[in-house]
Design an enzyme around this catalytic site. Structure first.
Site, PDB file in Angstrom:
ATOM      1  N   ASP A   1       8.342  48.098  19.245  1.00 36.52           N
ATOM      2  CA  ASP A   1       7.214  47.227  18.949  1.00 36.52           C
ATOM      3  C   ASP A   1       6.518  47.688  17.673  1.00 36.52           C
ATOM      4  OD1 ASP A   1       5.670  45.092  19.388  1.00 36.52           O
ATOM      5  OD2 ASP A   1       4.478  45.956  21.006  1.00 36.52           O
TER       6      ASP A   1
ATOM      7  N   CYS B   1     -28.355  40.560  41.406  1.00 33.73           N
ATOM      8  CA  CYS B   1     -27.793  41.206  40.218  1.00 33.73           C
ATOM      9  C   CYS B   1     -28.006  42.717  40.302  1.00 33.73           C
ATOM     10  CB  CYS B   1     -28.453  40.656  38.960  1.00 33.73           C
ATOM     11  SG  CYS B   1     -28.007  41.572  37.474  1.00 33.73           S
TER      12      CYS B   1
ATOM     13  N   CYS C   1     -32.014  39.760  31.644  1.00 38.01           N
ATOM     14  CA  CYS C   1     -31.406  40.845  32.413  1.00 38.01           C
ATOM     15  C   CYS C   1     -30.910  41.937  31.455  1.00 38.01           C
ATOM     16  CB  CYS C   1     -30.241  40.277  33.223  1.00 38.01           C
ATOM     17  SG  CYS C   1     -29.121  41.510  33.869  1.00 38.01           S
TER      18      CYS C   1
END
Ligand code: IVH
Length: 670
Positions: A117, A408, A431
């Protein structure tokens, strides 16, 4: 001279310098050569209007500094083909059957080689001396990267045998970087605040195309040579022998290469490599099987893209086994809550993996994964590792089933699951968890590209410097950032100058950086070209948004929601006050198409629709998909559709392709 024009000249020059730096120095361009040329042309146009404004260090004053001449072209004597891929033993067998049928035989020999690769190159020797090296390019023409290839010590500058010291001798191979060398290179880059390469392949490809070979020379590149190219002298009768010849001439030929006398041997190779690949010092992404007899190769020939006598067998994504230590949840920048498995560290594709995504609640239920389970994880390419199976399902079933939190984890806001969606979301825009991810995205390489704004620094900026939104970054003072940990050797000054520099990142990056749901890089680009400024985008109606080709109802709604929020509108205003108010430069150039709205219908002959659209946008116009009273022109190609009729009805002028070309010519030459 009009101060606005002077400002524009300065801004364009800065922008061009920024892209030149990315292209030439960092080898990670972010705009196409074509876009770059467009910027240069704009600057030239402005400078032609105001010759007194031409600065001696203007990007237009560089001799021969055009991006597309970075490396001169080299036409390959023999096309550099690519390989057809197979992904299963059945497909491999089907290939073999085609070969047998084509040759009308019962058995053939293959050579098996690891598929490396890296980056394919051609090395050309004249009278025994290394003369030129080229990339594969489009297969017909590659780029002349001789100087860089000369820095690879294992490429002989002189062939070792007398026999090939006359005429042209060419070999082909794969330039690559060892995994370990890659990690070391990246560690050094991160220490310097340079963005790391995503994988060894990218590192090799970027390095081989550096403009300064003295930098290439410091990077650990190497090459495996896997075939002959054009040769004036007669060559052996089989591929295997030609590899031996190549080795004898002084090249590195992969020692894993082997002869498969029967198709059973081919199968055996596939089996063997399943475990072997992870032990290799470099990335191997498959095996290549080539017909051994060169005569048979010639007999089978090729399709437009691939030889019929060779095939690549691609490995599955690399997998590893490990144990789940814990399952936690993460808050993303759009508020999406993702469960993540914390793992016993394990080596996978050359890197240590400590976490893997579990996607969402449904996926956890499907896998029935619990803390303590042994799991199989997988990493394909450069994407995030994921858990694909639980291996010891009879164990740990006493452990509780993981349930997603209802609030949350960062701000304790109640989470919501939208109808038809698998994802839970925290909808509190303020948040802190989201804020951190938003800031990281804003500063990321494809957005505002702010160096040094990494994970640890962002966390401190939020915690200690009261950064609550993007604009706060532009209000940071040196005293605040001077003593932040993990800024590496670079000082706070460098962070501030990186933030300052981002003011010139341009409108597409700015739009992308805001992190609006469904607005990726491509959409941001389209929006920037269409609306020209953040102000115009923010005040666009949903109808105006949806009229833009490529902008569907989902994106339009997401944009509308974003700009409906007062805090977002204020934030955009505040950013502008701090000097972050990029406009899309083309819009400022007056032309007959500037600000005009066009609709295309029917087939054009001299360009594709996409090209037409780009040209119109370059000339300051917009292309929309539907005809309305606001449409300035409808361009009709062959077999125009109903849009032409509608235009007629509304009294919108119809123009043909020639007329469009004339308008474009005027606009772009203005
Ligand atoms: S042979 C006509 N052998 O994979 C034969 N290619 O899609 C073409 N590659 O562009 C190439 N390892 O860059 C060949 N042992 C190998 C290879 C190899 C890697 C690359 C090469 C090529 C691509 C094929």
């Amino acid at each position: 001279m009009d101060p606005a024009d002077l400002k524009q000249i300065e801004r364009l020059s800065d922008l061009i310098r920024h892209h030149e730096h990315l292209y030439y120095a960092l080898d990670r361009p972010e705009i196409s050569d074509r876009e770059y040329d467009r910027l240069i042309k704009n600057l030239e146009t402005l400078e032609a209007r105001h010759p007194e404004g031409i600065l001696p260090d203007s990007p237009t004053q560089r001799v021969g500094g055009k991006a597309d001449d970075k490396f001169p072209p080299i036409t390959h004597r023999q096309a550099m083909l690519s390989l057809d891929n197979t992904y299963s033993l059945e497909e491999l067998k089907a290939f073999h059957q085609r070969v047998l049928k084509g040759l009308e035989v019962d058995e053939v020999e293959y050579v098996a080689e690891p598929k490396i690769d890296g980056l394919g190159v051609a090395l050309i020797y004249e009278d025994g001396s290394f003369m030129k090296g080229a990339t594969r390019g489009d297969g017909k023409t590659g780029e002349d990267i001789t100087a860089n290839l000369k820095t690879i010590r294992s490429i002989p500058l002189r062939l070792k045998l007398e026999k090939f010291s006359k005429g042209i001798f060419e070999v082909r191979g794969e330039v690559y970087m060892d995994r370990e060398a890659f990690w070391e290179l990246n560690a050094g880059r991160e220490k310097n605040g340079d963005p790391p390469f995503a994988n060894p392949r990218n590192a090799a490809a970027g390095t081989v195309r550096l403009l300064d070979p003295s930098i290439t020379a410091t990077r650990p590149l190497d090459i495996w040579v896997y075939s002959l190219g054009h040769c004036d002298e007669p060559v052996p009768e089989t591929h295997f022998e030609s590899l031996e010849l190549i080795r004898a001439l002084g090249f590195r030929v992969n020692p894993e290469t082997c002869l498969c006398k029967t198709f059973d041997d081919v199968f055996e190779q596939v089996e063997t490599w399943k475990s072997k690949r992870s032990d290799m010092a470099y990335d191997v992404d498959g095996l290549v099987f080539k017909l051994n007899s060169l005569k048979s190769q010639a007999q089978l020939g090729r399709t437009a893209k691939h030889p019929r006598w060779a095939v690549a067998y691609k490995f599955e994504a690399e997998q590893a086994e490990t144990r789940v230590l814990d399952i936690v949840v993460q808050v993303g920048r759009t508020g999406a809550i993702t469960p993540v498995a914390e793992l016993e560290p394990v080596l996978l594709s050359g890197s240590t993996v400590r976490r893997a995504t579990l996607h969402n609640e449904d996926e956890i239920a499907r896998l029935d994964v619990r803390v303590g389970d042994r799991v199989q994880i997988e990493k394909a390419g450069e994407i995030i590792p994921k858990v694909i199976a639980v291996l010891d399902k009879d164990k740990n079933r006493g452990n509780p089933v993981f349930t997603m939190p209802t609030r949350c984890p960062e701000c304790k806001t109640k989470l919501r699951r939208e109808e038809g969606e698998a994802v839970l979301r925290c909808e509190n825009f303020n948040c802190p968890g989201q804020l951190k991810e938003r800031l990281l995205h804003f500063g990321s390489r494809n957005a505002m590209d702010i160096d040094h704004l990494g994970d640890a620094v962002v966390a401190q900026l939020i915690g200690q410097c009261e950064v609550k939104r993007f604009s706060d970054l532009y209000n940071l003072k040196l005293e605040q950032v001077q003593n932040l940990e993990r800024l590496g050797e670079k000082s706070g000054e460098n962070l501030l100058s990186a933030i300052e520099k981002s003011k010139h990142a341009g409108l597409p990056r700015f739009i992308f950086g805001l992190g609006i749901r469904h607005v990726g890089q491509r959409v941001a680009q389209v929006l920037a070209l269409t609306f020209g400024s953040m102000e115009k985008l923010a005040t666009a109606t949903p109808e105006e948004l949806q009229a833009v080709e490529e902008i569907g109802p989902k994106i339009a709604q997401s944009l509308a929601e974003f700009f409906l929020r007062e805090d977002n509108r204020n934030e955009v205003k505040r950013l502008a006050e701090f000097g972050v108010k990029p406009t899309e430069e083309m819009k400022n150039i007056a032309g007959r198409l500037s600000g005009k709205q066009l609709v295309l219908t029917g087939t054009l002959t001299t360009m594709t629709r996409e090209e037409a659209k780009q040209k119109i946008q370059q000339a300051g116009g917009r292309v929309t998909s539907s005809v309305s009273a606001k449409t300035d022109y409808v361009v009709t190609g062959a077999d125009p559709g109903s849009k032409a009729k509608k235009a007629d009805k509304l009294g919108v002028p119809l123009i043909n392709e020639d007329e469009l070309l004339a308008l474009l010519k005027d606009s772009l030459e203005e």
